[in-house]
Design an enzyme around this catalytic site. Structure first.
Site, PDB file in Angstrom:
ATOM      1  N   GLU A  87       2.197   5.984   7.496  1.00 17.33           N
ATOM      2  CA  GLU A  87       3.580   6.051   7.026  1.00 17.33           C
ATOM      3  C   GLU A  87       4.364   7.152   7.738  1.00 17.33           C
ATOM      4  OE1 GLU A  87       4.528   3.576   5.352  1.00 17.33           O
ATOM      5  OE2 GLU A  87       2.481   2.882   5.037  1.00 17.33           O
ATOM      6  N   HIS A 100       5.595   6.225  11.112  1.00 14.77           N
ATOM      7  CA  HIS A 100       6.818   5.424  11.009  1.00 14.77           C
ATOM      8  C   HIS A 100       8.089   6.271  10.999  1.00 14.77           C
ATOM      9  CE1 HIS A 100       5.658   1.291  10.530  1.00 14.77           C
ATOM     10  NE2 HIS A 100       4.946   1.483   9.434  1.00 14.77           N
ATOM     11  N   GLY A 119       0.822  -1.202   0.000  1.00 15.15           N
ATOM     12  CA  GLY A 119       0.000   0.000   0.000  1.00 15.15           C
ATOM     13  C   GLY A 119       0.854   1.250   0.000  1.00 15.15           C
ATOM     14  N   ALA A 120       1.899   1.225   0.840  1.00 19.29           N
ATOM     15  CA  ALA A 120       2.812   2.360   0.948  1.00 19.29           C
ATOM     16  C   ALA A 120       4.042   1.884   1.703  1.00 19.29           C
ATOM     17  CB  ALA A 120       2.147   3.526   1.673  1.00 19.29           C
ATOM     18  N   MET A 121       5.109   2.691   1.656  1.00 21.28           N
ATOM     19  CA  MET A 121       6.374   2.323   2.290  1.00 21.28           C
ATOM     20  C   MET A 121       7.018   3.544   2.912  1.00 21.28           C
ATOM     21  SD  MET A 121       8.646   0.254   3.183  1.00 21.28           S
ATOM     22  CE  MET A 121      10.147   0.738   4.036  1.00 21.28           C
ATOM     23  N   GLU A 122       7.443   3.384   4.168  1.00 20.77           N
ATOM     24  CA  GLU A 122       7.863   4.513   4.998  1.00 20.77           C
ATOM     25  C   GLU A 122       9.306   4.949   4.807  1.00 20.77           C
ATOM     26  OE1 GLU A 122       8.384   0.774   7.693  1.00 20.77           O
ATOM     27  OE2 GLU A 122       7.005   1.452   6.147  1.00 20.77           O
ATOM     28  N   ASN A 123       9.880   4.798   3.626  1.00 19.99           N
ATOM     29  CA  ASN A 123      11.261   5.253   3.411  1.00 19.99           C
ATOM     30  C   ASN A 123      11.448   6.631   4.051  1.00 19.99           C
ATOM     31  OD1 ASN A 123      11.566   3.031   1.442  1.00 19.99           O
ATOM     32  ND2 ASN A 123      10.280   4.344   0.151  1.00 19.99           N
ATOM     33  N   GLU A 126       4.990  -1.858  12.844  1.00 19.90           N
ATOM     34  CA  GLU A 126       3.690  -1.837  12.179  1.00 19.90           C
ATOM     35  C   GLU A 126       2.510  -1.676  13.136  1.00 19.90           C
ATOM     36  OE1 GLU A 126       3.649  -1.210   9.265  1.00 19.90           O
ATOM     37  OE2 GLU A 126       5.575  -1.912   8.502  1.00 19.90           O
TER      38      GLU A 126
END
Length: 844
Positions: free
Chosen positions: A290, A293, A253-257, A312
């Site tokens: 995100e 995070h 869905g999304a990524m917290e880079n 998470e």
């Protein structure tokens, strides 16, 4: 492949200089990575996967090396320990798996284009550059990026760009961080920018295939979320910027880079003039998740993947905390009750489910840890329990101290409990360990025995389950003061029930607020007392009645026959979350009927009875100044009316379609899917389906595309189903990221189930090759298990998946899903006749 010895124990990086030269046309890149660090052993291993290593130098001297593909390793003999500077040159191909460095494809004015992005979680940084690809191996990074640049392209990374020299983009040095959070992207992008009160630059980026105003909502939520977290965590955001980037192809869905958060377009961009309220809420919570995070996961990171829940679960809770503060009129915690709570309760009741905290050594098992219902939803419920126990003041104090102690480093669950416990003066760890280390959850039975109110706990199972005598420390949250705050034993006698009830103004209840992770089985007397007073209860309490009854029926502690009449009691509720729970139970009744049977017709009539008054009250079109509850309830009752084949509803939807047939995207987003699906089912043709499929290909509106997918895959026409399935492997029509939704929808269609099931069995190898490296790959199995409910399908499921049971990463899912289907089949076989007879009596 066992990673019992972690590479970080042999070599501990401090800093990376990364140079990447990417050739989009050739779909390949070359790289030079210089790692400064401390060798703890003379023979070390560096992670790499699918890289062609050209040379290795240590302190300027060439060294021999070997690659070990089975361990994703580059093995180097340094001959001595101590500080070392490793320089590794290599080359590799861009992937098309949405992992590592990969292209995202889209069209602009009929021209095919691409942007390059990254996805390094869980362990895919090793596909981009040699590294110690473990969360504990934190280091600083300086990225230099060269590519076949075109005029007007944008380049993004975790940190601001420092300079451009000879076509090379140099970025500022990062803070100390884990490899899986490194990110960059480039291509032809548009953006909207703003700045927080504390000076953090906020940006939203997307391809130019989207309208500029589709970025506005995300920009506002991102800005206010960062500001909220800085205040709530009492810890400044530690980077100069926070970019939000929508990628046309994105697996999760999304990524917290850190500093460059990546999203599916569906979860970042939206049409502010025509997006349903629930979709706005979803996008807002994803962004808030995100950005939570950026502190919890990025600033402080789990030491190893067994504590993935630390990242998470916490972000999952905080997304609701944040959005509740930013948009209080949304009552977003009610969405928690209709999404996270039921997902966790359903999944966690299957014997064999993973615990929230779970040991993992094999890298192939890491992606399988991302069980959304457990690591995200159940873990979030655990933290909601903690928040309720200790209060926000202690939570914030504990978090501030936790961040201060572990910032730019790593932590374990014990570290978090210690910080929160110290702030609250409670042994939080002792309470939470019973929830995090044990799979499953309890059912608390409340009964009047010989005049005494007695509470007992035992593990709750849906389907077969092996009782292992597990015991939980349960925050009971009762409305009767005589009940202990926490149930620590198997059984407790509360006291004389008649006296307790006489002194109380309301029926006896447990788990007020539905914040604790257990369900309640009241005896007949106690339950009837609650049902008699249900109209005076709040929305969450009414939802709980339906939720717990449904689960008790699924777990065979109650018959579905007892629930069916209760549904009519709540059918006219104005609470959206009550309608959500009601139609979840009603939806479960569909498994008791066979297509085109008298029993199915009776069920359709029952649906009509449940929904008729609400459809009349709400209608198809939104009313001025209507409540959020009414906006969110309308879809439930319209879907029910259409399932009931209510002719007035069918005709109303057809009229709406006809009026808007030249601009279908303009149909009100909240009802659009029903209008489209109704047209396909009742007025469909090959020409209509081709028209809708063409719009699906051309549209950049993710919400509209989702509606078209749901409508097209509901067709009863076998030829059209075959045509849709023929496009499952056509990435120009159905992107791999969207394939699971198409497959699930066709499989759930009685007229399409066989064709979809045949396809996945025939094309499993293709599917594994295409999305097999994806953390969501196992959910294709979950989807199948959520739908199958006959003995024949169970036998077919076992015949196909049991030979794959030893595949790393699939073992637990296959074992659990066999139990899921078996439990459902047994339930239906035993209760089908009684349930259908009860429905028949109610619709006479």
């Amino acid at each position: 492949m066992a990673e019992l010895t972690r590479f970080y124990q042999m070599f501990q990086p401090k800093h990376y200089d990364l140079f990447l030269n990417i050739d989009r046309k050739a779909k390949q890149f070359t790289g030079k990575t210089t790692i400064t660090g401390a060798a703890k052993e003379s023979q070390i291993a560096i992670h790499q996967k699918d890289l062609t290593i050209i040379s290795v130098q240590a302190n300027g001297q060439a060294l021999p090396f070997t690659t070990d593909p089975a361990a994703d390793a580059l093995r180097i003999d340094l001959q001595q320990t101590g500080n070392v500077e490793l320089t590794i040159t290599y080359k590799a191909a861009l992937t098309d798996t949405m992992m590592g460095i990969y292209p995202s494809y889209y069209e602009l004015n009929g021209v095919k284009k691409q942007i390059i992005g990254t996805q390094f979680e869980t362990n895919f940084a090793r596909q981009a550059f040699p590294c110690i690809d473990e969360p504990e191996a934190k280091a600083t990074f300086e990225l230099a990026l060269k590519f076949d640049e075109q005029p007007g392209e944008t380049v993004l990374s975790n940190m601001p760009e420092a300079r451009v020299e000879d076509g090379v983009h140099y970025f500022e040095k990062t803070v100390r961080m884990s490899t899986y959070l490194v990110a960059f992207a480039f291509g032809e992008l548009q953006s909207k920018l703003t700045t927080t009160e504390s000076g953090v630059k906020i940006g939203v980026f997307a391809t130019k295939a989207h309208q500029a105003n589709e970025l506005d909502f995300a920009l506002d939520i991102a800005k206010r979320s960062i500001e909220f977290y800085e205040e709530f965590y009492q810890t400044p955001y530690p980077l100069p910027h926070s970019w939000q980037l929508a990628l046309p192809d994105f697996s999760a869905g999304a990524m917290e880079n850190w500093g460059l958060v990546t999203y599916r377009e569906a979860y970042l961009l939206l049409d502010p003039a025509n997006t349903a309220l629930d979709m706005k809420q979803l996008v807002a919570t994803v962004i808030a998740h995100e950005l939570a995070h950026q502190w919890f996961g990025d600033l402080v990171t789990m030491k190893w993947w067994d504590d993935l829940w630390l990242n998470e679960s916490f972000a999952n809770m905080m997304e609701y905390v944040a959005i509740d503060a930013l948009e209080p009129n949304w009552r977003i915690w009610e969405s928690f009750q209709t999404s996270e709570a039921p997902a966790a309760l359903q999944r966690d009741a299957t014997d064999g489910v993973q615990s929230v905290h779970v040991q993992v050594n094999n890298p192939a098992e890491i992606d399988a840890l991302f069980d959304g219902a457990i690591v995200y939803a159940k873990g979030a419920r655990m933290l909601v329990m903690v928040r309720a126990l200790i209060g926000d003041d202690a939570l914030r104090t504990g978090l501030k101290n936790y961040f201060a102690a572990h910032q730019f480093g790593n932590a374990t669950g014990a570290d978090l409990w210690a910080a929160l416990g110290a702030a609250a003066g409670i042994d939080v760890g002792a309470i939470m360990n019973s929830w995090l280390e044990q799979p499953g959850y309890p059912v608390v039975t409340a009964a009047v025995e010989e005049g005494q109110l007695v509470l007992t706990q035992q593990q709750f199972f849906i389907g077969a389950g092996e009782e292992q005598g597990r015991n939980w420390q349960i925050p009971l949250n009762s409305n009767y003061a005589a009940v202990p705050a926490i149930l620590t034993t198997k059984k407790v006698v509360v006291g004389d029930y008649a006296k307790l009830r006489a002194a109380a103004a309301e029926p006896f209840r447990l788990n007020i607020g539905n914040n604790s992770h257990f369900i309640v089985k009241y005896d007949t007397t106690l339950l009837q007392d609650i049902l008699d007073q249900s109209a005076s209860l709040g929305a969450v309490s009414q939802l709980q009645i339906l939720q717990d009854l449904r689960l008790l029926a699924e777990g065979r502690l109650l018959s579905y026959v007892a629930i069916v009449p209760v549904l009519t009691q709540f059918a006219n509720s104005h609470f959206a979350i009550v309608n959500a729970a009601l139609y979840q139970v009603a939806g479960n009744l569909k498994k008791f009927v066979t297509p085109d049977s008298i029993a199915e017709q009776n069920l359709r009539t029952f649906y009509d009875k449940l929904s008729a008054a609400q459809v009349t009250r709400l209608g198809w079109n939104a009313k001025e100044n209507e409540t959020n509850d009414d906006q969110l309830t309308r879809p439930y009752v319209l879907r029910a009316a259409l399932y009931a084949r209510n002719q007035a509803a069918i005709e109303a939807a057809h009229v709406l379609f006809t009026k808007n047939k030249h601009q279908l995207v303009a149909l009100p987003a909240a009802i659009r899917v029903f209008v489209l699906a109704n047209e396909v089912k009742h007025f469909g043709s090959a020409a209509l389906c081709e028209q809708l499929l063409q719009q699906y290909r051309q549209s950049t509106d993710a919400s509209f595309k989702s509606d078209l997918c749901a409508a097209l895959s509901s067709t009863p026409d076998a030829n059209l189903i075959a045509q849709l399935i023929a496009r499952f492997e056509d990435a120009d029509t159905i992107k791999p990221q969207d394939l699971r939704a198409w497959f699930r929808n066709v499989l759930a269609n009685d007229d399409g189930q066989q064709a979809a099931w045949d396809w996945i069995r025939a094309e499993w190898q293709w599917l594994e090759k295409t999305v097999g490296g994806d953390m969501e790959f196992t959910t294709y199995i979950t989807v199948i298990a959520s739908i199958f409910h006959t003995p024949a399908r169970l036998a077919e499921f076992k015949a196909f998946f049991e030979p794959k049971i030893k595949t790393p990463g699939l073992t637990r899912e296959i074992q659990m899903d066999i139990k899921v289907i078996e439990g459902r089949v047994n339930l239906i076989e035993e209760e089908k006749t009684a349930v259908n007879d009860t429905i028949a009596q109610l619709v006479k």
